[in-house]
Scaffold this motif. Structure first.
Motif, short mmCIF file in Angstrom:
data_model
loop_
_atom_site.label_atom_id
_atom_site.label_comp_id
_atom_site.label_asym_id
_atom_site.label_seq_id
_atom_site.Cartn_x
_atom_site.Cartn_y
_atom_site.Cartn_z
N UNK A 211 0.83 -1.21 0.00
CA UNK A 211 0.00 0.00 0.00
C UNK A 211 0.86 1.26 0.00
N UNK A 212 1.96 1.22 0.75
CA UNK A 212 2.85 2.38 0.82
C UNK A 212 3.54 2.62 -0.51
N UNK A 213 3.87 1.55 -1.23
CA UNK A 213 4.54 1.69 -2.52
C UNK A 213 3.57 2.09 -3.62
N UNK A 214 2.32 1.65 -3.49
CA UNK A 214 1.30 1.91 -4.52
C UNK A 214 0.14 2.67 -3.85
N UNK A 215 0.24 3.97 -3.72
CA UNK A 215 -0.75 4.75 -2.96
C UNK A 215 -2.17 4.64 -3.46
N UNK A 216 -2.37 4.20 -4.70
CA UNK A 216 -3.72 4.10 -5.22
C UNK A 216 -4.53 2.95 -4.64
N UNK A 217 -3.87 2.01 -3.98
CA UNK A 217 -4.56 0.85 -3.41
C UNK A 217 -4.95 1.11 -1.96
N UNK A 218 -5.96 0.37 -1.51
CA UNK A 218 -6.29 0.40 -0.09
C UNK A 218 -6.04 -0.99 0.50
N UNK A 219 -6.12 -1.08 1.81
CA UNK A 219 -5.76 -2.33 2.49
C UNK A 219 -6.66 -3.49 2.07
N UNK B 27 5.53 -15.50 -11.64
CA UNK B 27 5.02 -14.83 -10.45
C UNK B 27 5.02 -13.31 -10.65
N UNK B 28 6.10 -12.80 -11.23
CA UNK B 28 6.16 -11.36 -11.48
C UNK B 28 5.05 -10.91 -12.44
N UNK B 29 4.87 -11.65 -13.53
CA UNK B 29 3.84 -11.29 -14.50
C UNK B 29 2.45 -11.33 -13.88
N UNK B 30 2.21 -12.36 -13.07
CA UNK B 30 0.91 -12.49 -12.41
C UNK B 30 0.66 -11.34 -11.45
N UNK B 31 1.65 -11.04 -10.62
CA UNK B 31 1.50 -9.95 -9.64
C UNK B 31 1.31 -8.61 -10.35
N UNK B 32 2.08 -8.37 -11.39
CA UNK B 32 1.99 -7.10 -12.11
C UNK B 32 0.62 -6.94 -12.77
N UNK B 33 0.11 -8.02 -13.34
CA UNK B 33 -1.20 -7.97 -13.99
C UNK B 33 -2.30 -7.68 -12.98
N UNK B 34 -2.28 -8.36 -11.85
CA UNK B 34 -3.30 -8.15 -10.83
C UNK B 34 -3.25 -6.73 -10.26
N UNK B 35 -2.05 -6.28 -9.93
CA UNK B 35 -1.92 -4.95 -9.34
C UNK B 35 -2.31 -3.86 -10.33
N UNK B 36 -1.94 -4.03 -11.59
CA UNK B 36 -2.32 -3.06 -12.62
C UNK B 36 -3.84 -3.00 -12.75
N UNK B 37 -4.48 -4.15 -12.74
CA UNK B 37 -5.93 -4.20 -12.84
C UNK B 37 -6.60 -3.54 -11.64
N UNK C 242 -5.39 -1.16 -9.73
CA UNK C 242 -5.18 0.29 -9.80
C UNK C 242 -6.08 0.91 -10.87
N UNK C 243 -6.27 0.19 -11.98
CA UNK C 243 -7.15 0.70 -13.04
C UNK C 243 -8.60 0.76 -12.54
N UNK C 244 -8.98 -0.18 -11.71
CA UNK C 244 -10.33 -0.21 -11.16
C UNK C 244 -10.58 0.99 -10.26
N UNK C 245 -9.52 1.39 -9.54
CA UNK C 245 -9.64 2.55 -8.65
C UNK C 245 -9.83 3.81 -9.48
N UNK C 246 -9.06 3.92 -10.59
CA UNK C 246 -9.16 5.08 -11.45
C UNK C 246 -8.39 6.26 -10.89
#
Length: 243
Positions: free
Chosen positions: A171-179, A226-236, A238-242
């Motif tokens: 969360x600290x690294x990616x401020x757009x996400x919540x817990x 694992x990296x590709x999976x994590x990156x895809x999920x996190x990107x999605x 963050x996009x959902x948050x807008x």
């Protein structure tokens, strides 16, 4: 407790059920003081880790652990109710190490919003701990069997508490996400690791097949996946948050 002991003996086979005298390691006198009991417990865990790393879960039977620790098999029940309870303790210790390392890796990324870097550190930190990955793979199918509800409950409480660290670091690294979002991400990350590890580390015969032209490209690079999976999920997420 009695049920767990009988289950362990049946699982390990008839030859494992009979009592064996410890050999090849330090022999202990009876533990009476708290520090002596803790030393026994530590010796059992160390022996189990050595067997697990050397011979895999199949070789880490309760009898083998007791022999390596230098105590009788019967005495191991004073400290752990089954072989699976020992493995749960090891998984918990390894998970604690993983969470501390991940927090250190993500600290320079605080506020960066760099999804690729976060995913890369998650994958590298996880790939560096093959024993933890192997235990996660068999957690539901093996390790949560032949143990009491109390042992499982304690493991799950402590494991869930450990996940607060990675959630806060992400969360600290990616401020757009919540817990809440990050906790959901960690659930899917765990599921993916459990499924991907055995596919990326197949039996010798399957690994040999992957070297043949006919099956070229069927092998899986664990860390890259694992990296590709994590990156895809996190990107999605963050996009959902807008914006």
């Amino acid at each position: 407790m009695t049920r767990c002991r009988k289950g362990a003996e049946a699982e390990e086979g008839p030859s494992e059920a009979s009592e064996e005298k410890p050999r090849g390691r330090r022999r202990w006198s009876r533990a009476r003081r708290p520090e002596e009991k803790e030393a026994r417990r530590a010796a059992i865990l160390t022996a189990a880790v050595e067997l697990l790393d050397g011979d895999g879960l199949v070789g880490a039977t309760l009898s083998a652990i007791a022999r390596r620790a230098g105590i009788s098999k019967a005495n191991t029940y004073r400290y752990f109710e089954s072989r699976e309870a020992i493995m749960l303790a090891i998984a918990l210790a390894d998970a604690e190490d993983w969470t501390a390392d991940l927090a250190r890796r993500l600290e320079p990324l605080v506020g960066s919003g760099d999804v690729e870097a976060v995913a890369r550190e998650l994958a590298a930190c996880t790939s560096a701990r093959p024993r933890l990955c192997r235990l996660i793979t068999v957690l539901s199918s093996v390790l949560e069997h032949n143990v009491s509800a109390e042992v499982i409950a304690d493991f799950k409480r402590r494991f869930n508490a450990l996940m607060d660290g990675p959630i806060e670091a992400i969360d600290a690294a990616l401020p757009g996400l919540d817990a809440e979002q990050t906790r959901g991400f960690m659930t899917f990350f765990y599921i993916f690791v459990a499924g991907c590890w055995p596919i990326a580390h197949p039996p010798e015969a399957v690994a040999e097949l992957h070297t043949r032209p006919e099956f070229e490209g069927m092998g899986v690079d664990f860390e890259a996946a694992v990296q590709a999976h994590a990156q895809t999920l996190l990107t999605g997420l963050l996009a959902k948050v807008g914006p």
